[in-house]
Design an enzyme around this catalytic site. Structure first.
Site, PDB file in Angstrom:
ATOM      1  N   SER A 164      -0.483  40.974  -2.810  1.00 16.07           N
ATOM      2  CA  SER A 164       0.966  41.021  -2.574  1.00 16.07           C
ATOM      3  C   SER A 164       1.572  42.406  -2.601  1.00 16.07           C
ATOM      4  O   SER A 164       2.793  42.538  -2.534  1.00 16.07           O
ATOM      5  CB  SER A 164       1.655  40.138  -3.602  1.00 16.07           C
ATOM      6  OG  SER A 164       1.162  40.399  -4.899  1.00 16.07           O
ATOM      7  N   SER A 165       0.748  43.465  -2.717  1.00 12.26           N
ATOM      8  CA  SER A 165       1.348  44.796  -2.665  1.00 12.26           C
ATOM      9  C   SER A 165       1.855  45.052  -1.257  1.00 12.26           C
ATOM     10  O   SER A 165       1.129  44.810  -0.283  1.00 12.26           O
ATOM     11  CB  SER A 165       0.315  45.858  -3.036  1.00 12.26           C
ATOM     12  OG  SER A 165       0.815  47.124  -2.672  1.00 12.26           O
ATOM     13  N   PRO A 166       3.094  45.552  -1.123  1.00 10.48           N
ATOM     14  CA  PRO A 166       3.607  45.805   0.227  1.00 10.48           C
ATOM     15  C   PRO A 166       3.105  47.125   0.808  1.00 10.48           C
ATOM     16  O   PRO A 166       3.421  47.461   1.941  1.00 10.48           O
ATOM     17  CB  PRO A 166       5.125  45.852   0.015  1.00 10.48           C
ATOM     18  CG  PRO A 166       5.302  46.289  -1.393  1.00 10.48           C
ATOM     19  CD  PRO A 166       4.096  45.833  -2.167  1.00 10.48           C
ATOM     20  N   ASN A 167       2.326  47.886   0.003  1.00 14.31           N
ATOM     21  CA  ASN A 167       1.978  49.253   0.416  1.00 14.31           C
ATOM     22  C   ASN A 167       0.568  49.410   0.969  1.00 14.31           C
ATOM     23  O   ASN A 167       0.121  50.525   1.204  1.00 14.31           O
ATOM     24  CB  ASN A 167       2.191  50.197  -0.776  1.00 14.31           C
ATOM     25  CG  ASN A 167       3.610  50.106  -1.320  1.00 14.31           C
ATOM     26  OD1 ASN A 167       4.569  50.199  -0.546  1.00 14.31           O
ATOM     27  ND2 ASN A 167       3.754  49.879  -2.605  1.00 14.31           N
ATOM     28  N   THR A 168      -0.149  48.305   1.132  1.00 14.25           N
ATOM     29  CA  THR A 168      -1.464  48.346   1.776  1.00 14.25           C
ATOM     30  C   THR A 168      -1.385  47.486   3.030  1.00 14.25           C
ATOM     31  O   THR A 168      -1.191  46.266   2.921  1.00 14.25           O
ATOM     32  CB  THR A 168      -2.554  47.824   0.812  1.00 14.25           C
ATOM     33  OG1 THR A 168      -2.623  48.713  -0.305  1.00 14.25           O
ATOM     34  CG2 THR A 168      -3.922  47.762   1.481  1.00 14.25           C
ATOM     35  N   ASN A 186       5.256  40.188  -7.319  1.00 15.59           N
ATOM     36  CA  ASN A 186       5.117  41.631  -7.087  1.00 15.59           C
ATOM     37  C   ASN A 186       6.490  42.191  -6.660  1.00 15.59           C
ATOM     38  O   ASN A 186       7.507  41.509  -6.767  1.00 15.59           O
ATOM     39  CB  ASN A 186       4.065  41.862  -5.994  1.00 15.59           C
ATOM     40  CG  ASN A 186       3.282  43.140  -6.225  1.00 15.59           C
ATOM     41  OD1 ASN A 186       3.882  44.185  -6.490  1.00 15.59           O
ATOM     42  ND2 ASN A 186       1.976  43.088  -6.132  1.00 15.59           N
ATOM     43  N   ASN A 237       8.593  51.926  -5.088  1.00 11.71           N
ATOM     44  CA  ASN A 237       7.327  52.668  -5.066  1.00 11.71           C
ATOM     45  C   ASN A 237       6.531  52.308  -3.827  1.00 11.71           C
ATOM     46  O   ASN A 237       6.601  51.197  -3.313  1.00 11.71           O
ATOM     47  CB  ASN A 237       6.515  52.404  -6.345  1.00 11.71           C
ATOM     48  CG  ASN A 237       5.524  51.273  -6.202  1.00 11.71           C
ATOM     49  OD1 ASN A 237       4.405  51.448  -5.716  1.00 11.71           O
ATOM     50  ND2 ASN A 237       5.934  50.072  -6.610  1.00 11.71           N
ATOM     51  N   PHE A 270      -2.013  51.808  -3.987  1.00 11.00           N
ATOM     52  CA  PHE A 270      -3.261  51.649  -4.745  1.00 11.00           C
ATOM     53  C   PHE A 270      -3.973  52.979  -4.994  1.00 11.00           C
ATOM     54  O   PHE A 270      -5.133  53.171  -4.612  1.00 11.00           O
ATOM     55  CB  PHE A 270      -4.238  50.693  -4.034  1.00 11.00           C
ATOM     56  CG  PHE A 270      -3.836  49.247  -4.058  1.00 11.00           C
ATOM     57  CD1 PHE A 270      -2.922  48.765  -4.965  1.00 11.00           C
ATOM     58  CD2 PHE A 270      -4.404  48.344  -3.164  1.00 11.00           C
ATOM     59  CE1 PHE A 270      -2.540  47.417  -4.982  1.00 11.00           C
ATOM     60  CE2 PHE A 270      -4.053  46.994  -3.171  1.00 11.00           C
ATOM     61  CZ  PHE A 270      -3.118  46.536  -4.082  1.00 11.00           C
ATOM     62  N   LYS A 282      -3.036  52.053 -14.402  1.00  6.19           N
ATOM     63  CA  LYS A 282      -3.859  51.682 -13.248  1.00  6.19           C
ATOM     64  C   LYS A 282      -5.346  51.868 -13.531  1.00  6.19           C
ATOM     65  O   LYS A 282      -6.180  51.172 -12.972  1.00  6.19           O
ATOM     66  CB  LYS A 282      -3.472  52.513 -12.020  1.00  6.19           C
ATOM     67  CG  LYS A 282      -2.171  52.047 -11.368  1.00  6.19           C
ATOM     68  CD  LYS A 282      -1.833  52.876 -10.150  1.00  6.19           C
ATOM     69  CE  LYS A 282      -0.507  52.490  -9.522  1.00  6.19           C
ATOM     70  NZ  LYS A 282      -0.590  51.398  -8.552  1.00  6.19           N
ATOM     71  N   LYS A 316      -1.747  37.038  -7.586  1.00 11.21           N
ATOM     72  CA  LYS A 316      -0.384  37.592  -7.702  1.00 11.21           C
ATOM     73  C   LYS A 316       0.282  37.559  -6.341  1.00 11.21           C
ATOM     74  O   LYS A 316      -0.268  38.096  -5.371  1.00 11.21           O
ATOM     75  CB  LYS A 316      -0.451  39.029  -8.238  1.00 11.21           C
ATOM     76  CG  LYS A 316       0.933  39.656  -8.450  1.00 11.21           C
ATOM     77  CD  LYS A 316       0.830  40.906  -9.296  1.00 11.21           C
ATOM     78  CE  LYS A 316       2.164  41.591  -9.469  1.00 11.21           C
ATOM     79  NZ  LYS A 316       2.083  42.752 -10.354  1.00 11.21           N
ATOM     80  N   ASN A 331      -6.496  43.651 -12.876  1.00  8.48           N
ATOM     81  CA  ASN A 331      -5.909  43.346 -11.582  1.00  8.48           C
ATOM     82  C   ASN A 331      -6.710  44.068 -10.492  1.00  8.48           C
ATOM     83  O   ASN A 331      -6.893  45.286 -10.532  1.00  8.48           O
ATOM     84  CB  ASN A 331      -4.447  43.827 -11.604  1.00  8.48           C
ATOM     85  CG  ASN A 331      -3.697  43.559 -10.321  1.00  8.48           C
ATOM     86  OD1 ASN A 331      -4.179  43.883  -9.237  1.00  8.48           O
ATOM     87  ND2 ASN A 331      -2.500  43.009 -10.431  1.00  8.48           N
ATOM     88  N   GLY A 383      12.478  45.910 -10.696  1.00  8.71           N
ATOM     89  CA  GLY A 383      13.555  46.085 -11.662  1.00  8.71           C
ATOM     90  C   GLY A 383      14.665  45.060 -11.477  1.00  8.71           C
ATOM     91  O   GLY A 383      14.507  44.063 -10.770  1.00  8.71           O
ATOM     92  N   SER A 432      -3.690  48.029 -10.242  1.00  8.93           N
ATOM     93  CA  SER A 432      -4.775  47.476  -9.454  1.00  8.93           C
ATOM     94  C   SER A 432      -5.922  48.489  -9.290  1.00  8.93           C
ATOM     95  O   SER A 432      -5.670  49.669  -9.034  1.00  8.93           O
ATOM     96  CB  SER A 432      -4.279  47.109  -8.055  1.00  8.93           C
ATOM     97  OG  SER A 432      -3.313  46.092  -8.139  1.00  8.93           O
ATOM     98  N   ALA A 464       0.917  44.989 -14.106  1.00 14.20           N
ATOM     99  CA  ALA A 464      -0.026  45.915 -13.473  1.00 14.20           C
ATOM    100  C   ALA A 464       0.704  47.110 -12.872  1.00 14.20           C
ATOM    101  O   ALA A 464       1.876  47.022 -12.504  1.00 14.20           O
ATOM    102  CB  ALA A 464      -0.799  45.193 -12.384  1.00 14.20           C
TER     103      ALA A 464
END
Ligand SMILES: Cc1cc2nc3c(=O)[nH]c(=O)nc-3n(C[C@H](O)[C@H](O)[C@H](O)COP(=O)(O)O)c2cc1C
Length: 468
Positions: free
Chosen positions: A284-288, A356, A198, A202, A153, A327, A251, A379, A173, A149
């Protein structure tokens, strides 16, 4: 990509040129070479006025050499089989990688998505090795290598990306309401380390735009399957369903401002699940802000129950509803993992994606000045961390739940390691962003080689091999 048309064009050109020169030669009682020389040189020897302008000697040589090259190249290409030609096209994409590397990461990503959306990418015509085929959730995958994902997007390039030879792709997502995401710049390349940081947050066109696109693309996918050439009718477009070739995951994310995460995911399920071969709840996104707390035992249990109920209340055909996966992050303690495993087993979750991006900064990136940027790291430096979580989760779930291994895969050997650690399917993003289309056939053939080398007759046989 039009492999055959190009071959036909070149082949046809060679045939026509040779045929007409032979015809001319026959008329004049000369060999093919002589006829060609006559055609492209002055015809003053015949005493007639030339239709072709008289070229100086240098020009004649150059024209002759160019024509010779085109004829020889065309003749050679026309003798090459489709598989070889396809391999050339994939290899040729490596030539544009340095150009993409010069662009700003987000501009380069945009260009790649647009190219795939327009079909300006090679189309995999070669069959996957039989050892790579597998069935998961009653769905056939021609190979276990998927696109993670975040790349597509907004489901702009589903067909083009599947055509590259991925066994499956995951879009999103997707958030219920369109949102911009974090301010740019928000994607950073740590090229030396084969990594990306990154903090996109979202950025999404929202579920309605994505549903429209998937509806239209689904019409095309369905037509492609029945090999009809008729344009899609309104019925085809509206019909929905999961009949297209290639496996598509959707996603789901949540809006930054939303107070009620469950309601966000439920809206996603209502609008998008008809187009999905599987659904993913991304917690599991660390950015929200606050999103990762949804991985806690009670929060996750409540959330999954609500989403499963919403999905099961909808009308489903014979195939049943799409499988539901969660995820998870790689930054979880042993207790967190135990909690997630308990919820997954108790609620019969269909799968987990592990993992993630990480908020950690492993030693491998510490010398890079970009390592201080806020966001999730993906990566190569993520490989070991995500693999250890994968192993742990395979043990905790006793191999009963399909796991998708994701994080730091850049070779067939990496994919194989994830499978041996417990993954049934694998996904990648960062290595694809650097390596481009040529990486996909490479990973698949290396993976098939690893399986055969160790005596496995299928991917399924190798899943969790490290634990036996
Ligand atoms: C620029 C970028 C954007 C991403 N966006 C999403 C996303 O929207 N949703 C999601 O679940 N994962 C997202 N990811 C995470 C990837 O899907 C994947 O889990 C992670 O990058 C690890 O795989 P990799 O090491 O092969 O890149 C994103 C990753 C990157 C690099």
């Amino acid at each position: 990509m039009a492999v055959m048309p190009l071959k036909r064009l070149l082949g046809g050109f060679v045939q026509r040129t040779v045929a007409s020169s032979q015809h001319a030669a026959a008329n004049r009682g000369m060999g093919t070479g002589g006829a060609l020389a006559r055609r492209f040189c002055s015809s003053s020897a015949t005493g007639k006025a030339s239709k072709i302008p008289h070229l100086p000697k240098k020009g004649r040589l150059l024209t002759g050499a160019t024509l010779g090259l085109v004829i020889a190249g065309g003749a050679y290409v026309s003798t090459v089989d489709e598989a070889t030609f396809c391999g050339w096209l994939f290899d040729a994409t490596k030539l544009v990688n340095p150009f993409f590397a010069l662009l700003d990461p987000e501009a380069s990503h945009r260009l790649a998505v647009s190219a795939a959306a327009r079909g300006w990418v090679p189309r995999e015509k070669r069959h996957d090795a039989p050892v790579l085929e597998l069935e998961v959730w009653g769905r056939k995958f021609s190979n276990p290598v998927g696109l993670a994902a975040g790349f597509d997007k907004n489901a702009e390039a589903v067909e083009g990306l599947l055509a590259l030879g991925f066994g499956f792709i995951e879009v999103g997502s997707v958030t219920p309401v369109p949102q911009e995401g974090n301010p740019k710049p928000r994607i950073f390349r740590l090229r030396q380390e084969g990594a990306i940081i990154n903090r996109c947050g979202f950025n999404s066109e929202g579920i309605v735009a994505v549903a429209k696109r998937l509806g239209a693309q689904h019409g095309k996918r369905k037509l492609a399957e029945t090999s009809s050439t008729a344009p899609p009718t309104n019925d085809d477009v509206k019909q929905g369903g999961k009949a297209g070739p290639g496996i598509l995951g959707v996603n789901l994310g949540k809006n930054k401002e939303s107070e009620d995460a469950a309601s966000d995911y439920v809206q996603g399920v209502h609008t998008l699940s008809q187009y999905a071969d599987y659904l993913v709840i991304n917690v599991s996104s660390p950015n929200t802000p606050g999103l990762r707390t949804l991985q806690g035992r009670k929060q996750l249990k409540d959330l999954v129950k609500k989403i499963q109920a919403a999905r099961d209340e909808m009308q489903w055909g014979e195939e049943g509803p799409p499988p539901l996966l969660v995820k998870i992050a790689p930054d979880l303690s042993k207790e967190d993992l135990e909690d997630i495993a308990a919820v997954a087993v108790a609620l019969r979750l269909d799968g987990l994606i592990i993992s993630n991006t990480t908020i950690q900064r492993p030693d491998a990136v510490m010398n890079d000045p970009l390592a201080k940027e806020t966001g999730g790291l993906s990566g190569k430096p993520l490989f070991d961390l995500s693999n250890s979580i994968l192993k742990e989760m395979y043990i905790l779930t006793r191999g009963k739940i399909p796991l998708i291994g994701c994080g730091g895969i850049s070779s067939g050997e990496d994919a194989y390691k994830k499978i041996r650690a417990g993954a049934t399917l694998v996904q990648l993003y960062t290595a694809f962003a650097y390596g481009g289309p040529a990486l996909i056939p490479q990973i698949k053939s290396e993976l098939a080689g690893c399986l055969e080398r160790d005596g496995f007759k299928s991917v399924i046989e190798a899943v969790g091999a490290d634990h036996r």
